[in-house]
Design an enzyme around this catalytic site. Structure first.
Site, PDB file in Angstrom:
ATOM      1  N   LYS A   3      10.113   0.348   6.397  1.00 29.76           N
ATOM      2  CA  LYS A   3      10.037   0.896   5.555  1.00 29.76           C
ATOM      3  C   LYS A   3      11.016   0.390   4.504  1.00 29.76           C
ATOM      4  O   LYS A   3      10.995   0.592   3.088  1.00 29.76           O
ATOM      5  CB  LYS A   3      10.134   2.652   5.566  1.00 29.76           C
ATOM      6  CG  LYS A   3       8.799   2.975   5.961  1.00 29.76           C
ATOM      7  CD  LYS A   3       8.367   4.514   5.779  1.00 29.76           C
ATOM      8  CE  LYS A   3       7.005   4.849   6.158  1.00 29.76           C
ATOM      9  NZ  LYS A   3       7.069   6.339   6.112  1.00 29.76           N
ATOM     10  N   LYS A  50      -0.637   5.593   5.236  1.00 30.77           N
ATOM     11  CA  LYS A  50      -0.734   6.414   3.733  1.00 30.77           C
ATOM     12  C   LYS A  50      -0.013   5.470   2.641  1.00 30.77           C
ATOM     13  O   LYS A  50      -0.474   5.451   1.830  1.00 30.77           O
ATOM     14  CB  LYS A  50       0.035   7.920   3.874  1.00 30.77           C
ATOM     15  CG  LYS A  50      -0.796   8.746   4.646  1.00 30.77           C
ATOM     16  CD  LYS A  50      -0.230  10.287   4.299  1.00 30.77           C
ATOM     17  CE  LYS A  50       0.411  10.971   5.364  1.00 30.77           C
ATOM     18  NZ  LYS A  50       1.762  10.945   5.184  1.00 30.77           N
ATOM     19  N   LYS A 104      -0.080  -0.716  11.865  1.00 35.12           N
ATOM     20  CA  LYS A 104      -0.799   0.648  11.773  1.00 35.12           C
ATOM     21  C   LYS A 104      -1.385   0.924  10.412  1.00 35.12           C
ATOM     22  O   LYS A 104      -0.971   0.383   9.243  1.00 35.12           O
ATOM     23  CB  LYS A 104       0.317   1.653  12.281  1.00 35.12           C
ATOM     24  CG  LYS A 104       0.927   2.234  11.066  1.00 35.12           C
ATOM     25  CD  LYS A 104       1.470   3.596  12.011  1.00 35.12           C
ATOM     26  CE  LYS A 104       2.360   4.378  10.569  1.00 35.12           C
ATOM     27  NZ  LYS A 104       1.428   5.167   9.931  1.00 35.12           N
TER      28      LYS A 104
HETATM   29  P1  ATP Z   1       3.554   7.184   5.574  1.00 32.76           P
HETATM   30  O1  ATP Z   1       3.122   5.685   5.496  1.00 32.76           O
HETATM   31  O2  ATP Z   1       3.884   7.772   4.352  1.00 32.76           O
HETATM   32  O3  ATP Z   1       4.629   7.057   6.648  1.00 32.76           O
HETATM   33  P2  ATP Z   1       1.791   7.870   7.709  1.00 32.76           P
HETATM   34  O4  ATP Z   1       0.250   7.265   7.774  1.00 32.76           O
HETATM   35  O5  ATP Z   1       2.745   7.025   8.601  1.00 32.76           O
HETATM   36  O6  ATP Z   1       2.451   7.725   6.316  1.00 32.76           O
HETATM   37  P3  ATP Z   1       2.897  10.567   8.526  1.00 32.76           P
HETATM   38  O7  ATP Z   1       2.758  11.703   7.586  1.00 32.76           O
HETATM   39  O8  ATP Z   1       4.008   9.718   8.451  1.00 32.76           O
HETATM   40  O9  ATP Z   1       1.846   9.341   8.104  1.00 32.76           O
HETATM   41  O10 ATP Z   1       2.358  10.781   9.887  1.00 32.76           O
HETATM   42  C1  ATP Z   1       1.839  11.891  10.378  1.00 32.76           C
HETATM   43  C2  ATP Z   1       1.488  11.756  11.682  1.00 32.76           C
HETATM   44  O11 ATP Z   1       0.279  10.716  11.760  1.00 32.76           O
HETATM   45  C3  ATP Z   1       2.249  11.259  12.859  1.00 32.76           C
HETATM   46  O12 ATP Z   1       2.263  12.031  13.883  1.00 32.76           O
HETATM   47  C4  ATP Z   1       1.984   9.732  13.021  1.00 32.76           C
HETATM   48  O13 ATP Z   1       2.332   9.391  14.385  1.00 32.76           O
HETATM   49  C5  ATP Z   1       0.597   9.877  12.948  1.00 32.76           C
HETATM   50  N1  ATP Z   1       0.141   8.587  12.380  1.00 32.76           N
HETATM   51  C6  ATP Z   1       0.550   8.004  11.401  1.00 32.76           C
HETATM   52  N2  ATP Z   1      -0.251   6.704  11.362  1.00 32.76           N
HETATM   53  C7  ATP Z   1      -1.091   6.699  12.541  1.00 32.76           C
HETATM   54  C8  ATP Z   1      -2.071   5.807  12.814  1.00 32.76           C
HETATM   55  N3  ATP Z   1      -2.134   4.542  12.073  1.00 32.76           N
HETATM   56  N4  ATP Z   1      -2.709   6.002  14.175  1.00 32.76           N
HETATM   57  C9  ATP Z   1      -2.294   6.966  14.906  1.00 32.76           C
HETATM   58  N5  ATP Z   1      -1.535   8.171  14.419  1.00 32.76           N
HETATM   59  C10 ATP Z   1      -0.843   7.673  13.036  1.00 32.76           C
HETATM   60 MG    MG Z   2       4.748   7.557   8.863  1.00 30.33          MG
END
Ligand code: ATP
Ligand code: MG
Length: 329
Positions: free
Chosen positions: A112, A197, A194
Site C-alpha cells: 500500500k 476495494k 488479490k
Molecule cells: P483495501 O484494499 O481497502 O484494504 P480490502 O479489499 O483488502 O480493502 P479490507 O476491509 O481491508 O478489504 O478487509 C476486510 C476483510 O476482507 C479482511 O478479513 C480481509 O482479509 C478480507 N479480504 C480482503 N480481500 C480479500 C480477498 N481478495 N479474498 C478473501 N478475503 C479478502
Molecule cells: Mg485490506
C-alpha cells in the site's frame, strides 16, 4: 462461557465478493457458536487519504452490508471503531511495545505504501498495531479473516505474548481463522494479486452491490490462462480463481464443478459463473434495502456501549500493569 471472535472491514470503497467469501461469510456462520464483535474500522480507513463526506456515508453503508450478509445484531455486537476510543488508546500503548523491524516486515505496508517508505503515512506503517489493539481489547480467541491478514495476526500474537511476558498475563493470544477455500480471491484483471476495494481498476472486482449487467460484463472481461481445460490447477491461477468463485457461489464439490465444465469453452464458463454470482447476490441485494439510517444508528449505539464496557476493562488492566495512573482515577 462462549469463546470470542472479533473481526472488521474498512469503510473504504465497495465491498467485493472476496471480502464476503474470505471474511463476512464466516462471521455469519461463526456468530452462533462464539460471542462475536464485528467492527467497522474507520480509523484504519484513514491510513490512506479519504474524502470525509464519502467516508461518513460508507461507514453507515458498511453496517448495512454486515446486516444484509446475515450478521444478527441480536446475537452479535456491531459497532464503529471510533466510537470506542480505547482502540486508539491501546494502539499507543502497543506501539511502545512494538519494534520498527517487525513493522517494516509487513507486506501490506510495502504494497500500500508502494515501496516508498519516505512518502508513506506513519499511520499506514503502524496500522498493524491498531489492528492488534482492536483484537486484544476484547480478549479475542479467534479472528476470522482472509489470507492477506495472516501476517498481521502473527504480529498480534507476538505483541500479546511479549506484553504478557513483560507485564504479566493480560491478553488472550488469538488464533486466526482463515477458511480453506475463498481466503484469497484474486483480481479478475490481474490474477496474481488479490481482489481489493482500493484497486483503481474496478473491473478487477465484483462488488456485492453490482447489478447483473455489470457482473456479466466484468466476468466477460476476466483474464484467463492459456489452454482450454477448466480444472482446479495451481499452475493456472486465473481459471482456478474463477472456478473457486463458482464453487463458493453454488456450494458444489470440486469434482462437481470440474464435471460441470468438462469439454465446455471459456465463453460458456464465464456466462455460467456470472449467472451463479447474480443469483447468489440477489437476496443479499434485496436485504440491503431493509435498513434505514435510523435503525442502523440504534444498532451501532447499542453495539458501541457493549464493546466499550469490555474494552475499558482490558485497558484499565493494561494501565494498571504498566503503572500508568492519572490524578482522576
Ligand atoms: P483495501 O484494499 O481497502 O484494504 P480490502 O479489499 O483488502 O480493502 P479490507 O476491509 O481491508 O478489504 O478487509 C476486510 C476483510 O476482507 C479482511 O478479513 C480481509 O482479509 C478480507 N479480504 C480482503 N480481500 C480479500 C480477498 N481478495 N479474498 C478473501 N478475503 C479478502
Ligand atoms: Mg485490506
Amino acid at each position: 462461557m462462549k469463546k470470542r471472535i472479533f473481526s472488521g472491514a474498512q469503510p473504504t470503497g465497495n465491498l467485493h465478493i472476496g471480502n464476503y467469501l474470505g471474511a463476512l461469510k464466516n462471521w455469519v456462520s461463526l456468530q452462533n457458536e462464539f460471542e462475536s464483535f464485528f467492527c467497522i474500522v474507520n480509523l484504519h480507513a484513514i491510513t490512506l487519504p479519504q474524502d470525509p463526506k464519502i467516508l461518513k456515508q460508507k461507514t453507515l453503508d458498511l453496517a448495512r452490508i454486515y446486516l444484509a450478509s446475515g450478521i444478527d445484531p441480536q446475537i452479535s455486537t456491531v459497532f464503529i471503531q471510533s466510537d470506542v476510543s480505547e482502540h486508539a488508546e491501546l494502539a499507543w500503548i502497543l506501539s511502545c511495545v512494538s519494534r520498527m523491524g517487525e513493522l517494516e516486515r509487513m507486506t501490506q505496508f510495502k504494497d500500500k505504501g508502494k515501496g516508498n517508505a519516505e512518502r508513506a503515512g506513519v499511520g499506514l506503517f503502524t496500522y498493524p498495531v491498531l489492528m492488534a489493539s482492536d483484537i486484544l481489547l476484547y480478549q479475542t480467541n479467534l479472528v476470522p479473516v482472509g489470507q492477506d491478514q495472516k501476517q498481521h495476526l502473527e504480529l498480534t500474537r507476538d505483541l500479546a505474548e511479549r506484553f504478557n511476558r513483560d507485564f504479566g498475563e493480560t491478553f488472550t493470544v488469538p488464533d486466526p481463522f482463515i477458511p480453506p477455500v475463498g481466503a484469497n480471491i484474486l483480481s479478475l484483471q490481474e490474477p496474481t494479486k488479490k481482489m481489493s476495494k482500493s484497486d483503481s481498476n474496478q473491473n478487477g472486482s465484483i462488488f456485492l452491490l453490482d447489478d447483473a449487467d455489470t457482473i456479466t460484463k466484468k466476468m466477460k472481461k476476466a483474464v484467463t490462462d492459456s489452454g482450454t481445460e477448466i480444472t482446479f490447477d495451481d499452475a493456472r491461477p486465473a481459471i482456478k480463481n474463477l472456478l473457486t468463485i463458482y464453487q463458493l457461489m453454488t456450494s458444489k464439490t470440486t469434482e462437481e464443478c470440474e464435471a460441470n465444465f468438462a469439454g465446455k469453452g471459456y465463453g460458456h464458463f464465464k456466462t455460467e459463473i456470472a449467472e451463479a454470482v447474480v443469483e447468489f447476490l440477489k437476496p443479499f441485494q434485496q436485504r440491503v434495502k431493509d435498513y434505514s439510517d435510523e435503525d442502523l444508528k440504534n444498532i451501532l449505539k447499542t453495539g458501541a456501549n457493549k464493546a466499550k464496557t469490555i474494552a475499558r476493562e482490558t485497558l484499565k488492566d493494561v494501565y494498571e500493569k504498566m503503572g500508568i495512573v492519572g490524578a482522576l482515577n
